[in-house]
Design a protein around this motif. Structure first.
Motif, PDB file in Angstrom:
ATOM      1  N   HIS A   1       0.829  -1.209   0.000  1.00 53.04           N
ATOM      2  CA  HIS A   1       0.000   0.000   0.000  1.00 53.04           C
ATOM      3  C   HIS A   1       0.862   1.257   0.000  1.00 53.04           C
ATOM      4  N   PHE A   2       1.972   1.202   0.711  1.00 47.27           N
ATOM      5  CA  PHE A   2       2.834   2.383   0.794  1.00 47.27           C
ATOM      6  C   PHE A   2       3.590   2.617  -0.506  1.00 47.27           C
ATOM      7  N   GLU A   3       3.770   1.579  -1.295  1.00 41.20           N
ATOM      8  CA  GLU A   3       4.397   1.757  -2.600  1.00 41.20           C
ATOM      9  C   GLU A   3       3.435   2.455  -3.562  1.00 41.20           C
ATOM     10  N   LYS A   4       2.179   2.023  -3.537  1.00 43.52           N
ATOM     11  CA  LYS A   4       1.183   2.608  -4.424  1.00 43.52           C
ATOM     12  C   LYS A   4       0.711   3.978  -3.926  1.00 43.52           C
ATOM     13  N   TYR A   5       0.676   4.149  -2.617  1.00 44.30           N
ATOM     14  CA  TYR A   5       0.204   5.390  -1.994  1.00 44.30           C
ATOM     15  C   TYR A   5       1.273   5.915  -1.037  1.00 44.30           C
ATOM     16  N   PRO A   6       2.345   6.499  -1.570  1.00 44.12           N
ATOM     17  CA  PRO A   6       3.440   6.952  -0.708  1.00 44.12           C
ATOM     18  C   PRO A   6       3.034   8.039   0.287  1.00 44.12           C
ATOM     19  N   GLN A   7       1.932   8.716   0.038  1.00 45.80           N
ATOM     20  CA  GLN A   7       1.471   9.780   0.923  1.00 45.80           C
ATOM     21  C   GLN A   7       0.689   9.251   2.124  1.00 45.80           C
ATOM     22  N   LEU A   8       0.449   7.946   2.183  1.00 44.35           N
ATOM     23  CA  LEU A   8      -0.409   7.368   3.217  1.00 44.35           C
ATOM     24  C   LEU A   8       0.120   7.624   4.621  1.00 44.35           C
ATOM     25  N   HIS A   9       1.402   7.407   4.839  1.00 47.25           N
ATOM     26  CA  HIS A   9       1.981   7.640   6.161  1.00 47.25           C
ATOM     27  C   HIS A   9       1.809   9.101   6.573  1.00 47.25           C
ATOM     28  N   THR A  10       2.070  10.010   5.654  1.00 54.17           N
ATOM     29  CA  THR A  10       1.939  11.439   5.937  1.00 54.17           C
ATOM     30  C   THR A  10       0.490  11.797   6.247  1.00 54.17           C
ATOM     31  N   LEU A  11      -0.450  11.230   5.509  1.00 50.21           N
ATOM     32  CA  LEU A  11      -1.871  11.500   5.757  1.00 50.21           C
ATOM     33  C   LEU A  11      -2.273  11.085   7.173  1.00 50.21           C
ATOM     34  N   PHE A  12      -1.853   9.875   7.583  1.00 51.68           N
ATOM     35  CA  PHE A  12      -2.177   9.413   8.932  1.00 51.68           C
ATOM     36  C   PHE A  12      -1.535  10.307   9.985  1.00 51.68           C
ATOM     37  N   ASN A  13      -0.291  10.690   9.752  1.00 52.46           N
ATOM     38  CA  ASN A  13       0.415  11.543  10.697  1.00 52.46           C
ATOM     39  C   ASN A  13      -0.277  12.901  10.829  1.00 52.46           C
ATOM     40  N   GLU A  14      -0.623  13.505   9.706  1.00 53.07           N
ATOM     41  CA  GLU A  14      -1.291  14.810   9.733  1.00 53.07           C
ATOM     42  C   GLU A  14      -2.674  14.718  10.371  1.00 53.07           C
ATOM     43  N   ALA A  15      -3.411  13.654  10.057  1.00 53.82           N
ATOM     44  CA  ALA A  15      -4.749  13.483  10.641  1.00 53.82           C
ATOM     45  C   ALA A  15      -4.652  13.295  12.153  1.00 53.82           C
ATOM     46  N   THR A  16      -3.664  12.537  12.598  1.00 49.92           N
ATOM     47  CA  THR A  16      -3.477  12.325  14.030  1.00 49.92           C
ATOM     48  C   THR A  16      -3.159  13.630  14.736  1.00 49.92           C
ATOM     49  N   LYS A  17      -2.306  14.445  14.127  1.00 53.99           N
ATOM     50  CA  LYS A  17      -1.968  15.739  14.730  1.00 53.99           C
ATOM     51  C   LYS A  17      -3.180  16.668  14.755  1.00 53.99           C
ATOM     52  N   LEU A  18      -3.969  16.663  13.688  1.00 51.51           N
ATOM     53  CA  LEU A  18      -5.162  17.511  13.655  1.00 51.51           C
ATOM     54  C   LEU A  18      -6.197  17.069  14.693  1.00 51.51           C
ATOM     55  N   ALA A  19      -6.294  15.770  14.936  1.00 52.33           N
ATOM     56  CA  ALA A  19      -7.286  15.243  15.868  1.00 52.33           C
ATOM     57  C   ALA A  19      -6.833  15.373  17.316  1.00 52.33           C
ATOM     58  N   GLY A  20      -5.526  15.376  17.547  1.00 45.83           N
ATOM     59  CA  GLY A  20      -4.997  15.414  18.908  1.00 45.83           C
ATOM     60  C   GLY A  20      -4.906  16.817  19.466  1.00 45.83           C
ATOM     61  N   GLY A  21      -4.303  16.890  20.627  1.00 44.17           N
ATOM     62  CA  GLY A  21      -4.101  18.178  21.287  1.00 44.17           C
ATOM     63  C   GLY A  21      -3.041  19.002  20.575  1.00 44.17           C
ATOM     64  N   GLY A  22      -2.720  20.136  21.137  1.00 45.22           N
ATOM     65  CA  GLY A  22      -1.698  20.997  20.567  1.00 45.22           C
ATOM     66  C   GLY A  22      -2.120  21.639  19.261  1.00 45.22           C
TER      67      GLY A  22
END
Length: 55
Positions: free
Chosen positions: A2-23
């Motif tokens: 999945h990460f080969e076909k969608y290299p942005q996947l890790h970044t999307l999860f990271n950004e979504a987690t930061k947006l959903a969390g505190g700070g």
């Protein structure tokens, strides 16, 4: 694979987690723009998820 076909996947999860969390995320604010950004990230992740289920 999945990460080969969608290299942005890790970044999307990271950004979504930061947006959903505190700070600056939705937990720390009632800002509609932040919530809209989070929903957009979730929508992108959802599209990738369902695309992988078709395979």
């Amino acid at each position: 694979p999945h990460f080969e076909k969608y290299p942005q996947l890790h970044t999307l999860f990271n950004e979504a987690t930061k947006l959903a969390g505190g700070g600056g995320g939705t937990k720390a604010t009632f800002d509609a723009e932040t919530a809209d950004q989070l929903i957009a990230k979730i929508d992108e992740i959802s599209e990738i998820f369902w695309e992988t289920k078709k395979a």
